[in-house]
Design a protein around this motif. Structure first.
Motif, PDB file in Angstrom:
ATOM      1  N   LEU A 138       0.828  -1.209   0.000  1.00  0.00           N
ATOM      2  CA  LEU A 138       0.000   0.000   0.000  1.00  0.00           C
ATOM      3  C   LEU A 138       0.860   1.256   0.000  1.00  0.00           C
ATOM      4  CD1 LEU A 138      -2.835   1.326   0.284  1.00  0.00           C
ATOM      5  CD2 LEU A 138      -2.497   1.221   2.768  1.00  0.00           C
ATOM      6  N   ILE A 139       1.804   1.341   0.937  1.00  0.00           N
ATOM      7  CA  ILE A 139       2.589   2.571   1.073  1.00  0.00           C
ATOM      8  C   ILE A 139       3.536   2.756  -0.111  1.00  0.00           C
ATOM      9  CG2 ILE A 139       4.502   1.592   2.425  1.00  0.00           C
ATOM     10  CD1 ILE A 139       2.838   5.033   2.909  1.00  0.00           C
ATOM     11  N   THR A 140       4.084   1.659  -0.649  1.00  0.00           N
ATOM     12  CA  THR A 140       5.009   1.777  -1.782  1.00  0.00           C
ATOM     13  C   THR A 140       4.286   2.242  -3.042  1.00  0.00           C
ATOM     14  OG1 THR A 140       6.351  -0.032  -0.866  1.00  0.00           O
ATOM     15  CG2 THR A 140       6.742   0.580  -3.165  1.00  0.00           C
TER      16      THR A 140
ATOM     17  N   LEU B 182       1.202   3.535  -3.327  1.00  0.00           N
ATOM     18  CA  LEU B 182       0.469   4.791  -3.164  1.00  0.00           C
ATOM     19  C   LEU B 182       1.405   5.991  -3.248  1.00  0.00           C
ATOM     20  CD1 LEU B 182      -2.382   5.903  -2.629  1.00  0.00           C
ATOM     21  CD2 LEU B 182      -1.864   5.839  -0.179  1.00  0.00           C
ATOM     22  N   SER B 183       2.561   5.897  -2.586  1.00  0.00           N
ATOM     23  CA  SER B 183       3.512   7.013  -2.620  1.00  0.00           C
ATOM     24  C   SER B 183       4.043   7.233  -4.039  1.00  0.00           C
ATOM     25  CB  SER B 183       4.671   6.763  -1.649  1.00  0.00           C
ATOM     26  OG  SER B 183       5.382   5.592  -1.993  1.00  0.00           O
ATOM     27  N   TYR B 184       4.340   6.144  -4.742  1.00  0.00           N
ATOM     28  CA  TYR B 184       4.850   6.266  -6.114  1.00  0.00           C
ATOM     29  C   TYR B 184       3.789   6.862  -7.037  1.00  0.00           C
ATOM     30  CZ  TYR B 184       7.287   4.986 -10.426  1.00  0.00           C
ATOM     31  OH  TYR B 184       7.924   5.020 -11.639  1.00  0.00           O
ATOM     32  N   LYS B 185       2.557   6.430  -6.842  1.00  0.00           N
ATOM     33  CA  LYS B 185       1.456   6.919  -7.680  1.00  0.00           C
ATOM     34  C   LYS B 185       1.224   8.413  -7.483  1.00  0.00           C
ATOM     35  CE  LYS B 185      -3.302   5.709  -8.954  1.00  0.00           C
ATOM     36  NZ  LYS B 185      -4.456   4.821  -8.656  1.00  0.00           N
ATOM     37  N   LYS B 186       1.473   8.898  -6.259  1.00  0.00           N
ATOM     38  CA  LYS B 186       1.254  10.314  -5.956  1.00  0.00           C
ATOM     39  C   LYS B 186       2.472  11.179  -6.276  1.00  0.00           C
ATOM     40  CE  LYS B 186      -2.415   9.892  -2.531  1.00  0.00           C
ATOM     41  NZ  LYS B 186      -3.348  10.708  -3.329  1.00  0.00           N
ATOM     42  N   GLY B 187       3.514  10.565  -6.837  1.00  0.00           N
ATOM     43  CA  GLY B 187       4.680  11.330  -7.243  1.00  0.00           C
ATOM     44  C   GLY B 187       5.744  11.489  -6.181  1.00  0.00           C
ATOM     45  N   TRP B 188       5.561  10.808  -5.042  1.00  0.00           N
ATOM     46  CA  TRP B 188       6.583  10.833  -3.992  1.00  0.00           C
ATOM     47  C   TRP B 188       7.578   9.711  -4.263  1.00  0.00           C
ATOM     48  CZ3 TRP B 188       5.837  12.984   1.413  1.00  0.00           C
ATOM     49  CH2 TRP B 188       4.932  14.046   1.405  1.00  0.00           C
ATOM     50  N   ASN B 189       8.790   9.896  -3.772  1.00  0.00           N
ATOM     51  CA  ASN B 189       9.797   8.847  -3.913  1.00  0.00           C
ATOM     52  C   ASN B 189       9.583   7.809  -2.814  1.00  0.00           C
ATOM     53  OD1 ASN B 189      12.068   7.232  -4.112  1.00  0.00           O
ATOM     54  ND2 ASN B 189      13.479   8.939  -4.431  1.00  0.00           N
ATOM     55  N   PRO B 190       9.218   6.575  -3.163  1.00  0.00           N
ATOM     56  CA  PRO B 190       8.989   5.554  -2.132  1.00  0.00           C
ATOM     57  C   PRO B 190      10.196   5.333  -1.222  1.00  0.00           C
ATOM     58  CG  PRO B 190       8.243   4.773  -4.275  1.00  0.00           C
ATOM     59  CD  PRO B 190       8.994   6.050  -4.516  1.00  0.00           C
ATOM     60  N   ASP B 191      11.397   5.590  -1.755  1.00  0.00           N
ATOM     61  CA  ASP B 191      12.610   5.374  -0.962  1.00  0.00           C
ATOM     62  C   ASP B 191      12.651   6.252   0.286  1.00  0.00           C
ATOM     63  OD1 ASP B 191      13.462   3.553  -2.842  1.00  0.00           O
ATOM     64  OD2 ASP B 191      14.630   5.020  -3.964  1.00  0.00           O
ATOM     65  N   ASN B 192      11.986   7.413   0.234  1.00  0.00           N
ATOM     66  CA  ASN B 192      11.967   8.313   1.388  1.00  0.00           C
ATOM     67  C   ASN B 192      10.885   7.955   2.398  1.00  0.00           C
ATOM     68  OD1 ASN B 192      14.084   9.932   0.491  1.00  0.00           O
ATOM     69  ND2 ASN B 192      12.737  11.292  -0.665  1.00  0.00           N
ATOM     70  N   LEU B 193       9.993   7.053   2.019  1.00  0.00           N
ATOM     71  CA  LEU B 193       8.823   6.777   2.857  1.00  0.00           C
ATOM     72  C   LEU B 193       8.737   5.344   3.359  1.00  0.00           C
ATOM     73  CD1 LEU B 193       6.136   8.652   0.709  1.00  0.00           C
ATOM     74  CD2 LEU B 193       7.237   9.485   2.774  1.00  0.00           C
ATOM     75  N   THR B 194       9.110   4.386   2.512  1.00  0.00           N
ATOM     76  CA  THR B 194       8.836   2.991   2.864  1.00  0.00           C
ATOM     77  C   THR B 194       9.551   2.550   4.135  1.00  0.00           C
ATOM     78  OG1 THR B 194      10.571   2.312   1.302  1.00  0.00           O
ATOM     79  CG2 THR B 194       8.296   2.219   0.528  1.00  0.00           C
ATOM     80  N   ALA B 195      10.847   2.830   4.245  1.00  0.00           N
ATOM     81  CA  ALA B 195      11.600   2.344   5.405  1.00  0.00           C
ATOM     82  C   ALA B 195      11.039   2.867   6.726  1.00  0.00           C
ATOM     83  CB  ALA B 195      13.084   2.689   5.261  1.00  0.00           C
ATOM     84  N   PRO B 196      10.859   4.200   6.883  1.00  0.00           N
ATOM     85  CA  PRO B 196      10.334   4.672   8.167  1.00  0.00           C
ATOM     86  C   PRO B 196       8.911   4.227   8.450  1.00  0.00           C
ATOM     87  CG  PRO B 196      10.602   6.505   6.632  1.00  0.00           C
ATOM     88  CD  PRO B 196      11.270   5.325   6.021  1.00  0.00           C
ATOM     89  N   LEU B 197       8.047   4.262   7.440  1.00  0.00           N
ATOM     90  CA  LEU B 197       6.648   3.918   7.692  1.00  0.00           C
ATOM     91  C   LEU B 197       6.463   2.422   7.915  1.00  0.00           C
ATOM     92  CD1 LEU B 197       4.759   6.278   5.204  1.00  0.00           C
ATOM     93  CD2 LEU B 197       5.195   6.591   7.641  1.00  0.00           C
ATOM     94  N   ILE B 198       7.227   1.613   7.202  1.00  0.00           N
ATOM     95  CA  ILE B 198       7.120   0.164   7.377  1.00  0.00           C
ATOM     96  C   ILE B 198       7.694  -0.257   8.726  1.00  0.00           C
ATOM     97  CG2 ILE B 198       7.962  -2.066   6.520  1.00  0.00           C
ATOM     98  CD1 ILE B 198       7.739  -0.821   3.675  1.00  0.00           C
TER      99      ILE B 198
END
Length: 404
Positions: A154-156, A158-174
């Motif tokens: 979901l987070i990977t 969704l973030s990519y679809k919204k134009g965010w870099n998943p690399d900045n989000l997946t590790a902390p949120l997961i």
């Protein structure tokens, strides 16, 4: 005129995305800290569980943050597309479950050895055995894995679809999700296992051993799965050992920590944010290596240094927040601890020391592994988060005892 750090819009974007995800995680980890504080009585009933907590929550982050990192790399390189069908996704799901099964039993076994070493084997008035801690670890791992798989995708995506870099989000949120989900499930699993009589425990334990070996074998029949398992299992085994060291620090200082048990309320957030900073850097470096933006150099490039500075700026904001939250949580629950200023100083001092270490570790581990032909997505985040469990625990507890 813009200062050097923010001359590139990408740097400002990295700061914004990293700060958002880590701030969100810090708020979320207040739940984890309160959970530890709330279940202090259960920790006193089974002190060995404090040894299992770091590797259990760390392993969840290791397995699924690595999955998120791989998914991010697949998206960046075009190997998968959102909405498309891919055997690559199925293989990643299967291997994640296989790793969860095998590593849960493994860290339970390690925790039992350390518990025996420190004489912390009492469990509701009786002596624990290896099956107790292994089953507690296994049940918590299985229960959390289903949730973590869904959340990672979901987070990977969704973030990519919204134009965010998943690399900045997946590790902390997961890793945040792993903390929040795994910790209460550990205590729940502890209560469940305490209800089993010895014969039933043996049957369940043997059954899960057979299932684990069979499922891991069946999951390794394709090249993708075989590579993930071959690269991940040895690394995760080492990571579990490193995380057990952080548990052993807590175990060796158990009585002293119980005297300042409010510090336990910030431990999950502190370790999670330290590991998440490493995860962000590792995921960024891995993607950059795959697409040729950076390469191995003995001296980090200016682009890499900018990322290092961003992480320090983030730390100056995040770690004081952790101290504030810990003070509030400890006060609400009525745990013994430090005053507000000391909690902030402890968290900030230990945190900035940790960021220095994680910056260089993430860079050199990523670039060296890529240089020797090992996919950084499979190895760097697990190694980093486990090292951060150990180093972070040592930093936090060490600084905390200096302020006594």
């Amino acid at each position: 005129m813009k200062i050097w750090l923010f001359r590139e819009s990408q740097t400002a974007k990295d700061l914004k995305e990293s700060l958002f995800s880590l701030t969100f995680c810090t708020f979320g980890d207040l739940i984890t800290g309160v959970t530890i504080g709330y279940f202090t009585d259960l920790l006193n009933a089974l002190p060995a569980l404090i040894i299992l907590i770091p590797p259990a929550i760390g392993m969840r982050g290791n397995i699924f943050a690595s999955l998120g990192s791989r998914l991010g790399s697949y998206l960046h390189t075009g190997e998968i597309v959102i909405g498309g069908k891919s055997n690559l996704l199925k293989e990643n799901i299967k291997t994640s479950f296989a790793l969860t099964f095998s590593m849960s039993i493994y860290i339970g076994f390690l925790a039992w050895i350390v518990a025996k070493w420190f004489g912390m084997e009492k469990y509701f008035g009786r002596t624990i055995d290896v099956m107790d801690l292994s089953l507690i670890s296994l049940f918590a791992g299985i229960f959390s894995a289903f949730i973590m798989i869904f959340f990672t995708f979901l987070i990977t995506f969704l973030s990519y679809k919204k134009g965010w870099n998943p690399d900045n989000l997946t590790a902390p949120l997961i890793t945040l999700a792993g903390d929040i989900i795994t910790l209460p499930l550990l205590f729940f699993s502890m209560k469940v296992v305490s209800l089993f009589y010895d014969e039933l425990k043996i049957v369940i334990f043997i059954a899960f051993l057979i299932i684990t070996f069979t499922y891991t074998f069946l999951s390794s029949r394709t090249e993708v799965s075989k590579r993930i398992l071959a690269e991940s299992l040895p690394v995760l085994a080492i990571c579990g050992l490193l995380s057990i060291f952080s548990g052993s620090i807590l175990g060796s200082k158990f009585e002293g920590i119980m005297g300042i048990s409010a510090i336990l309320t910030i431990l999950p957030a502190f370790l999670e944010d330290g590991g998440a900073i490493g995860g962000i850097l590792a995921a960024r470096f891995s993607s950059s290596l795959h697409i040729g933006e950076i390469k191995y150099e003995k001296k980090p490039s200016k682009k890499v240094i900018r990322l290092f500075i961003v992480m320090h700026i983030v730390g100056l904001i995040i770690f004081p927040l952790i101290g504030i939250f810990g003070y509030i949580a400890g006060s609400l629950i009525g745990l013994p601890g430090y005053n507000l200023l000391k909690m902030i100083l402890i968290s900030l001092t230990a945190g900035e020391i940790l960021v220095i270490i994680v910056n260089f570790l993430s860079y050199y581990l990523s670039t060296i592994s890529f240089k020797i032909g090992v996919n950084p997505d499979n190895v760097v985040i697990p190694v980093l988060t486990s090292l951060m469990d150990f180093v972070g625990t040592a930093c936090l507890i060490g600084v905390a005892f200096l302020y006594l």
